[in-house]
Write a protein that holds these residues in place. Structure first.
Motif, mmCIF file in Angstrom:
data_model
loop_
_atom_site.group_PDB
_atom_site.id
_atom_site.type_symbol
_atom_site.label_atom_id
_atom_site.label_comp_id
_atom_site.label_asym_id
_atom_site.label_seq_id
_atom_site.Cartn_x
_atom_site.Cartn_y
_atom_site.Cartn_z
ATOM 1 N N ARG A 44 0.861 -1.182 0.000
ATOM 2 C CA ARG A 44 0.000 0.000 0.000
ATOM 3 C C ARG A 44 0.897 1.231 0.000
ATOM 4 O O ARG A 44 1.540 1.551 0.990
ATOM 5 C CB ARG A 44 -0.905 -0.001 1.214
ATOM 6 N N VAL A 45 0.960 1.909 -1.145
ATOM 7 C CA VAL A 45 1.860 3.052 -1.292
ATOM 8 C C VAL A 45 1.223 4.359 -0.837
ATOM 9 O O VAL A 45 1.935 5.298 -0.487
ATOM 10 C CB VAL A 45 2.371 3.182 -2.747
ATOM 11 N N ARG A 46 -0.116 4.424 -0.851
ATOM 12 C CA ARG A 46 -0.830 5.619 -0.384
ATOM 13 C C ARG A 46 -1.955 5.177 0.526
ATOM 14 O O ARG A 46 -2.733 4.294 0.165
ATOM 15 C CB ARG A 46 -1.408 6.402 -1.566
ATOM 16 N N SER A 47 -2.080 5.818 1.672
ATOM 17 C CA SER A 47 -3.122 5.410 2.613
ATOM 18 C C SER A 47 -4.054 6.558 2.989
ATOM 19 O O SER A 47 -4.711 6.502 4.008
ATOM 20 C CB SER A 47 -2.479 4.829 3.877
ATOM 21 N N GLU A 48 -4.110 7.587 2.147
ATOM 22 C CA GLU A 48 -4.979 8.726 2.452
ATOM 23 C C GLU A 48 -6.452 8.335 2.438
ATOM 24 O O GLU A 48 -7.224 8.775 3.269
ATOM 25 C CB GLU A 48 -4.780 9.883 1.463
ATOM 26 N N GLY A 53 -4.844 2.780 -2.814
ATOM 27 C CA GLY A 53 -3.389 2.906 -2.775
ATOM 28 C C GLY A 53 -2.609 1.621 -2.888
ATOM 29 O O GLY A 53 -1.397 1.626 -2.711
#
Length: 147
Positions: A44-48, A53
């Motif tokens: 998971r590279v983005r967790s916004e 992500g």
């Protein structure tokens, strides 16, 4: 030369490029597997945003590091690496509804802590067993009290 022949040539060239890309991906995966077994590992590279992500990839253990390669990249180098001594397993969970569409079937989401913060990975239950064994198999003389 008529336009339809130009279009046919362009379509043929595009098909050839797609086939070459697919063949290159197969060769890359075989080359990566030669230096140690690979397994399906998503990161998971983005967790916004919840459930978003995730990037599909391959994992490979290389000595004291876990290497992560993007699945559709042609690069022979790992996109991310994590050192064993800096990685602490926190727990696992089932993928949430939006994540199930982004991940491989039957994969579990695990969370780990590093000095840089939390890392979320997804892998099969069998790969998770191997991951936990790899984390616990630190070399002799390791300070087990360090986080």
């Amino acid at each position: 030369m008529p336009v339809w022949q130009w279009l046919l040539d362009a379509a043929g060239l595009l098909l050839l490029l797609v086939l070459l890309y697919g063949a290159a991906l197969i060769v890359r995966r075989r080359v990566l597997s030669r230096h140690g077994g690979t397994f399906e590992l998503s990161h998971r590279v983005r967790s916004e945003r919840a459930g978003r992500g995730w990037v599909l990839g391959l994992g490979r253990y290389s000595g004291e590091t876990l290497e992560w390669f993007r699945i559709f990249s042609l690069s022979p180098r790992p996109k991310r690496t994590w050192e064993r001594e800096r990685l602490a397993y926190d727990g696992r969970r089932e993928p949430e509804a939006p994540e199930q569409m982004s991940l491989y079937p039957e994969h579990l989401v695990i969370s780990c802590q590093t000095r840089e913060g939390e890392v979320e990975l997804a892998m099969s239950p069998a790969s998770l067993t191997g991951f936990q064994a790899w984390l616990e198999a630190r070399p002799p003389g390791t300070d087990w009290t360090r986080g």
